[in-house]
Write a protein that holds these residues in place. Structure first.
Motif, short mmCIF file in Angstrom:
data_model
loop_
_atom_site.label_atom_id
_atom_site.label_comp_id
_atom_site.label_asym_id
_atom_site.label_seq_id
_atom_site.Cartn_x
_atom_site.Cartn_y
_atom_site.Cartn_z
N LYS A 122 0.84 -1.20 0.00
CA LYS A 122 0.00 0.00 0.00
C LYS A 122 0.87 1.25 0.00
N ASP A 124 3.94 1.51 -1.07
CA ASP A 124 4.60 1.59 -2.38
C ASP A 124 3.65 2.17 -3.42
N THR A 125 2.41 1.71 -3.39
CA THR A 125 1.41 2.24 -4.32
C THR A 125 1.18 3.72 -4.06
N GLY A 126 1.11 4.10 -2.78
CA GLY A 126 0.92 5.51 -2.43
C GLY A 126 2.09 6.37 -2.87
N VAL A 128 4.22 5.72 -5.31
CA VAL A 128 4.23 5.78 -6.78
C VAL A 128 3.19 6.78 -7.27
N SER A 129 1.99 6.76 -6.68
CA SER A 129 0.96 7.70 -7.12
C SER A 129 1.34 9.13 -6.74
N ALA A 130 1.97 9.34 -5.59
CA ALA A 130 2.41 10.69 -5.20
C ALA A 130 3.49 11.18 -6.15
N GLU A 132 3.87 10.25 -9.28
CA GLU A 132 3.19 10.54 -10.55
C GLU A 132 2.46 11.87 -10.48
N GLN A 133 1.77 12.12 -9.35
CA GLN A 133 1.05 13.39 -9.21
C GLN A 133 2.03 14.55 -9.20
N SER A 134 3.15 14.38 -8.48
CA SER A 134 4.15 15.44 -8.46
C SER A 134 4.71 15.68 -9.85
N ASN A 136 3.16 15.05 -12.69
CA ASN A 136 2.11 15.70 -13.48
C ASN A 136 1.99 17.18 -13.13
#
Length: 162
Positions: A122, A124-126, A128-130, A132-134, A136
């Motif tokens: 979880k 790691d997923t968080g 990775v998404s953070a 990606e958001q940064s 973007n």
């Protein structure tokens, strides 16, 4: 041979030798006073008979004592064997209990490891998404800055102290 047995054999042999060497004196009849009556009998044979009876009595006492000691020792050996068996069963029961506890701890460890791995997934997923958001967001800011530069032709100057 024990010293007591050797001593007994020596005394018994001495009595036998004395009787054999003085057999005529042992067989000589004598008047014996028995407390109530007088009897004619060989004193040596009477004394030899009494010594034999006393020896027989002591041998019976020794056999009785020896057999009672042997029975007591056998009883103690059985009690000791029962105690050993009881200790062995307790030891095997303790061994079984320890194995069960080790298995329970191993199971708890496996469950804890599974929960930890899930949390790490979880996280790691968080992350990775953070990221990606940064990425973007950074790309959007860069795109906006490029648009401003293209539209206005303004150059960006760093902030200088005035």
């Amino acid at each position: 041979m024990q010293i007591r047995t050797l001593f007994f054999v020596i005394i018994f042999g001495a009595i036998g030798a004395l009787a054999a060497l003085n057999w005529e004196a042992f067989n000589t009849p004598t008047a014996l006073w028995l407390g109530v009556a007088t009897v004619q009998a060989p004193l040596g044979l009477v004394m030899l008979g009494l010594t034999g009876a006393l020896t027989f009595y002591f041998l019976v006492c020794i056999l009785y004592l020896q057999s009672s000691v042997m029975l007591e020792a056998r009883r103690h050996a059985k009690e000791l064997q029962n105690s050993r068996e009881l200790e062995a069963s307790r030891f095997s029961e303790l061994h079984r209990f320890i194995e069960e506890e080790i298995q329970a701890v191993a199971k708890q460890d496996a469950e804890a490891q599974s929960v930890l791995l899930q949390r790490l997934d979880k996280l790691d997923t968080g992350v990775v998404s953070a990221v990606e958001q940064s990425g973007n967001t950074l790309a959007a800011y860069i795109g906006e800055l490029e648009d401003r530069l293209e539209r206005g032709g303004n150059t960006i100057t760093p902030n200088r102290p005035v």
